[in-house]
Motif scaffolding. Structure first.
Motif, PDB file in Angstrom:
ATOM      1  N   GLY A  70      -2.759  10.366   8.883  1.00 32.39           N
ATOM      2  CA  GLY A  70      -1.501  10.513   8.166  1.00 32.39           C
ATOM      3  C   GLY A  70      -0.272   9.856   8.753  1.00 32.39           C
ATOM      4  N   ALA A  71      -0.416   8.948   9.713  1.00 31.07           N
ATOM      5  CA  ALA A  71       0.775   8.272  10.243  1.00 31.07           C
ATOM      6  C   ALA A  71       1.436   7.454   9.142  1.00 31.07           C
ATOM      7  CB  ALA A  71       0.392   7.361  11.407  1.00 31.07           C
ATOM      8  N   HIS A  72       2.735   7.227   9.266  1.00 32.45           N
ATOM      9  CA  HIS A  72       3.451   6.406   8.293  1.00 32.45           C
ATOM     10  C   HIS A  72       3.174   4.938   8.617  1.00 32.45           C
ATOM     11  CE1 HIS A  72       6.426   4.756   5.670  1.00 32.45           C
ATOM     12  NE2 HIS A  72       6.764   5.969   5.240  1.00 32.45           N
ATOM     13  N   LEU A  73       2.610   4.246   7.638  1.00 29.90           N
ATOM     14  CA  LEU A  73       2.186   2.871   7.890  1.00 29.90           C
ATOM     15  C   LEU A  73       3.354   1.900   8.024  1.00 29.90           C
ATOM     16  CD1 LEU A  73      -0.906   2.944   5.534  1.00 29.90           C
ATOM     17  CD2 LEU A  73      -0.960   2.685   8.017  1.00 29.90           C
ATOM     18  N   GLY A  74       4.544   2.342   7.619  1.00 30.05           N
ATOM     19  CA  GLY A  74       5.733   1.506   7.799  1.00 30.05           C
ATOM     20  C   GLY A  74       6.018   1.247   9.275  1.00 30.05           C
ATOM     21  N   GLY A  75       5.448   2.069  10.152  1.00 33.05           N
ATOM     22  CA  GLY A  75       5.634   1.876  11.594  1.00 33.05           C
ATOM     23  C   GLY A  75       4.555   0.997  12.210  1.00 33.05           C
ATOM     24  N   GLY A  76       3.676   0.464  11.371  1.00 31.39           N
ATOM     25  CA  GLY A  76       2.585  -0.354  11.884  1.00 31.39           C
ATOM     26  C   GLY A  76       3.013  -1.789  12.137  1.00 31.39           C
ATOM     27  N   ASP A  77       2.031  -2.623  12.533  1.00 37.12           N
ATOM     28  CA  ASP A  77       2.351  -4.042  12.709  1.00 37.12           C
ATOM     29  C   ASP A  77       1.276  -4.878  12.018  1.00 37.12           C
ATOM     30  OD1 ASP A  77       0.304  -3.543  14.457  1.00 37.12           O
ATOM     31  OD2 ASP A  77       1.317  -4.292  16.239  1.00 37.12           O
ATOM     32  N   VAL A  78       1.522  -6.187  11.968  1.00 37.63           N
ATOM     33  CA  VAL A  78       0.604  -7.071  11.260  1.00 37.63           C
ATOM     34  C   VAL A  78      -0.242  -7.823  12.271  1.00 37.63           C
ATOM     35  CG1 VAL A  78       0.402  -8.981   9.619  1.00 37.63           C
ATOM     36  CG2 VAL A  78       2.255  -7.312   9.373  1.00 37.63           C
ATOM     37  N   VAL A  79      -1.566  -7.793  12.066  1.00 36.09           N
ATOM     38  CA  VAL A  79      -2.481  -8.543  12.918  1.00 36.09           C
ATOM     39  C   VAL A  79      -3.227  -9.495  11.984  1.00 36.09           C
ATOM     40  CG1 VAL A  79      -4.422  -8.403  14.507  1.00 36.09           C
ATOM     41  CG2 VAL A  79      -2.719  -6.561  14.469  1.00 36.09           C
ATOM     42  N   GLY A  80      -2.936 -10.767  12.112  1.00 37.47           N
ATOM     43  CA  GLY A  80      -3.542 -11.738  11.204  1.00 37.47           C
ATOM     44  C   GLY A  80      -3.071 -11.470   9.788  1.00 37.47           C
ATOM     45  N   GLU A  81      -4.016 -11.099   8.938  1.00 34.87           N
ATOM     46  CA  GLU A  81      -3.659 -10.823   7.542  1.00 34.87           C
ATOM     47  C   GLU A  81      -3.556  -9.312   7.307  1.00 34.87           C
ATOM     48  OE1 GLU A  81      -2.865 -13.501   6.061  1.00 34.87           O
ATOM     49  OE2 GLU A  81      -2.316 -12.515   4.195  1.00 34.87           O
ATOM     50  N   ASP A  82      -3.913  -8.528   8.320  1.00 31.40           N
ATOM     51  CA  ASP A  82      -4.061  -7.091   8.124  1.00 31.40           C
ATOM     52  C   ASP A  82      -2.904  -6.274   8.695  1.00 31.40           C
ATOM     53  OD1 ASP A  82      -6.479  -7.781   7.053  1.00 31.40           O
ATOM     54  OD2 ASP A  82      -7.657  -7.203   8.813  1.00 31.40           O
ATOM     55  N   LEU A  83      -2.785  -5.070   8.153  1.00 30.86           N
ATOM     56  CA  LEU A  83      -1.800  -4.116   8.639  1.00 30.86           C
ATOM     57  C   LEU A  83      -2.499  -3.191   9.636  1.00 30.86           C
ATOM     58  CD1 LEU A  83       0.973  -2.637   8.403  1.00 30.86           C
ATOM     59  CD2 LEU A  83      -0.017  -1.355   6.495  1.00 30.86           C
ATOM     60  N   ARG A  84      -1.883  -2.986  10.800  1.00 28.08           N
ATOM     61  CA  ARG A  84      -2.479  -2.108  11.805  1.00 28.08           C
ATOM     62  C   ARG A  84      -1.634  -0.854  11.946  1.00 28.08           C
ATOM     63  NH1 ARG A  84      -3.218  -3.584  18.149  1.00 28.08           N
ATOM     64  NH2 ARG A  84      -0.937  -3.575  17.987  1.00 28.08           N
TER      65      ARG A  84
ATOM     66  N   VAL B  20       0.843  -1.207   0.000  1.00 27.13           N
ATOM     67  CA  VAL B  20       0.000   0.000   0.000  1.00 27.13           C
ATOM     68  C   VAL B  20       0.877   1.256   0.000  1.00 27.13           C
ATOM     69  CG1 VAL B  20      -1.967  -1.058   1.207  1.00 27.13           C
ATOM     70  CG2 VAL B  20      -0.121  -0.019   2.543  1.00 27.13           C
ATOM     71  N   ASP B  21       0.234   2.380  -0.230  1.00 27.44           N
ATOM     72  CA  ASP B  21       0.901   3.678  -0.126  1.00 27.44           C
ATOM     73  C   ASP B  21       1.292   3.945   1.330  1.00 27.44           C
ATOM     74  OD1 ASP B  21       0.877   4.220  -2.767  1.00 27.44           O
ATOM     75  OD2 ASP B  21      -0.564   5.865  -2.694  1.00 27.44           O
ATOM     76  N   PRO B  22       2.270   4.838   1.551  1.00 26.41           N
ATOM     77  CA  PRO B  22       2.842   4.940   2.890  1.00 26.41           C
ATOM     78  C   PRO B  22       2.006   5.628   3.970  1.00 26.41           C
ATOM     79  CG  PRO B  22       3.970   6.425   1.377  1.00 26.41           C
ATOM     80  CD  PRO B  22       3.050   5.577   0.546  1.00 26.41           C
ATOM     81  N   TYR B  23       1.106   6.516   3.603  1.00 25.62           N
ATOM     82  CA  TYR B  23       0.479   7.311   4.667  1.00 25.62           C
ATOM     83  C   TYR B  23      -0.952   6.877   4.968  1.00 25.62           C
ATOM     84  CZ  TYR B  23       4.606  10.115   4.188  1.00 25.62           C
ATOM     85  OH  TYR B  23       5.910  10.510   4.139  1.00 25.62           O
ATOM     86  N   CYS B  24      -1.269   6.782   6.240  1.00 25.66           N
ATOM     87  CA  CYS B  24      -2.590   6.372   6.699  1.00 25.66           C
ATOM     88  C   CYS B  24      -3.625   7.432   6.310  1.00 25.66           C
ATOM     89  CB  CYS B  24      -2.575   6.191   8.218  1.00 25.66           C
ATOM     90  SG  CYS B  24      -4.145   5.598   8.874  1.00 25.66           S
ATOM     91  N   PRO B  25      -4.744   7.014   5.705  1.00 28.69           N
ATOM     92  CA  PRO B  25      -5.765   7.984   5.293  1.00 28.69           C
ATOM     93  C   PRO B  25      -6.440   8.654   6.484  1.00 28.69           C
ATOM     94  CG  PRO B  25      -6.529   5.739   4.894  1.00 28.69           C
ATOM     95  CD  PRO B  25      -5.091   5.645   5.327  1.00 28.69           C
ATOM     96  N   HIS B  26      -6.293   8.110   7.666  1.00 27.73           N
ATOM     97  CA  HIS B  26      -6.925   8.699   8.842  1.00 27.73           C
ATOM     98  C   HIS B  26      -6.243  10.009   9.195  1.00 27.73           C
ATOM     99  CE1 HIS B  26      -7.824   8.559  13.411  1.00 27.73           C
ATOM    100  NE2 HIS B  26      -8.793   9.194  12.779  1.00 27.73           N
TER     101      HIS B  26
END
Ligand code: FES
Ligand code: FES
Ligand SMILES: [Fe+2]
Lengths: 330, 102
Positions: free
Chosen positions: A66-80, A58-64
């Protein structure tokens, strides 16, 4: 476009980045439940592997907010997302907002831009198009490797200060082989363009530890990002090459070498020498690539290779508003 | 024109509006700042209003995105998202109720 006189500009400012399938990682660099932010195409691609092993991008910035999604984690199949724990699936749809009473239907469908992502023979590829057009051809692969159980010999990579188009142009520049690489004379070659792919078949003298010998090089390039080259002489070596723009003046070059199965020790030594020689050759090219400029109107003469035919085909990869119907990736 | 808005406490209030204005900002600025959290991109549902019977035909029908949202909110008949309603002279005298918080 004319060459700037007396300027030190190298011409890459005028060259956009082509669309196509491009390698962005090796498969083993992204383990399940891991998120990676990969810098290519003048932007970033956030890639994660879900618990199923499937890759998503996906693109880097959260649509909410604007956090950088590269700092997220994986829950099941999804990116958090790390900022407010929204979760996204591989289609860019929201699957959870922990504090909201409902997920708005529009966000559930998709609110985050995605990238087509695939892997083949240990390499992870995304489809890049500046207007996000769907893939125009299927990701290419090397079926012979699995079918005939070819053996992976080596991997190499370089980050090179040049435009992605320059690296594959090198193969059409026949006159440099003698000057830069010391191969015997200009090669007899065949050059075919077919849709999104380009085939070069070159019969040439190659330097081997046992002196010069004739060999055959059969190179297939599909799009601007993938090439498959088979070198057949005393040995049989298969090279996968991926060229990926990091930005318009920087390119990531990756090579994976395979050899035919069941080779004798002697042939394995020749294979290693062949690979060493190819690595030596690219190391001879790199300092030239990193200082050269892009001549839009080069002074070509008899004996130069099909540089202009190559460029003409390559120009298709810059036709961003191409009306051609996009086909689905295979 | 004048509209009548029944707020969440059940109090009816008069609201001045001009033709061409969007309803949501009027409610947010005049009635309750918790209305219209998303700014009108159909992702919050906080601007839900219920038009009095007979008024639905006087406004443009909802888009697909709005319809989906109304469904997701389990909205009653006559319900609309105020951020999607552009006022015209045809709604002078309109009476509407701000939906209770979900
Ligand atoms: S910014 Fe990503 S969840 Fe809020
Ligand atoms: S303001 Fe958010 S849905 Fe209307
Ligand atoms: Fe070269």
């Amino acid at each position: 476009m004319t060459e700037a006189i007396g300027s030190r500009l190298r011409g890459y400012e005028d060259l956009p980045m082509p669309f196509g399938w491009f390698a962005v990682a090796m498969s083993d660099e992204i383990v399940p439940l891991e998120v990676k932010s990969l810098s290519y195409f003048g932007t970033e691609v956030v890639v994660w592997r879900g618990e199923s092993g499937e890759l998503h991008a996906v693109d880097p910035y959260c649509p909410h907010l604007g956090a950088h999604l590269g700092g997220g984690d994986v829950v099941g199949e999804d990116l958090r997302c790390q900022f407010h724990h929204w979760r996204f699936n591989g289609e860019g749809g929201v699957t959870d907002i922990p504090y909201a009473k409902m997920i708005p239907p529009k966000l559930k469908r998709s609110c985050l831009a995605t990238w087509p992502i695939e892997e083949s023979l240990g390499v992870v590829y995304v489809w890049y198009h500046p207007r996000k057009a769907a893939p125009k051809w299927a990701l290419a692969s090397a079926p012979i490797i699995a079918a005939e159980h070819w053996v992976k010999a080596q991997e190499h990579e370089w980050i090179i200060k040049t435009h992605v188009q320059e690296i594959t142009e090198n193969g059409q520049d026949y006159a440099h082989f003698r000057a830069v690489h010391g191969t015997q004379g200009p090669p007899a070659s065949e050059f075919q363009l077919d849709g999104w792919s380009r085939r070069n078949t070159v019969e040439m003298q190659m330097v081997t530890p046992r002196g010069p010998m004739s060999g055959k090089i059969d190179a297939l390039a599909v799009g601007p990002g993938q090439s498959f080259t088979r070198f057949t002489d005393v040995t049989d070596v298969y090279m996968m090459q991926e060229t990926t723009p990091i930005d318009s003046g920087t390119t990531h070059l990756r090579w994976q070498f395979y050899h035919a199965p069941d080779m004798s020790d002697g042939k394995l030594r020749v294979t290693a020498a062949r690979i060493r020689d190819l690595v030596k050759q690219v190391n001879q090219d790199i300092p030239i690539w990193e200082r050269k400029r892009y001549n839009h109107a080069p002074m070509l003469v008899d004996g130069d290779g099909p540089v202009l035919a190559y460029r003409k085909q390559y120009a298709r990869f810059y036709q961003f508003d191409d009306p051609e119907p996009a086909i689905a990736a295979a | 024109m004048e509209l009548t808005v029944v707020d969440r406490d059940g109090t009816a209030r008069a609201l001045q509006a001009k033709s061409g204005e969007v309803l949501m900002p009027l409610l947010r600025d005049g009635i309750d700042v918790a209305i219209g959290i998303c700014g009108g991109v159909i992702s919050c549902g906080t601007c839900l209003v219920i038009l009095d019977e007979g008024w639905s035909g006087h406004v443009a029908s909802p888009s697909d995105d709005e319809t989906d949202m109304l469904e997701a909110l389990d909205a009653p008949p006559g319900a609309r998202l105020a951020c999607q309603l552009t006022l015209s002279d045809a709604v002078a005298g309109l009476r509407l109720t701000i939906a209770p918080e979900a």
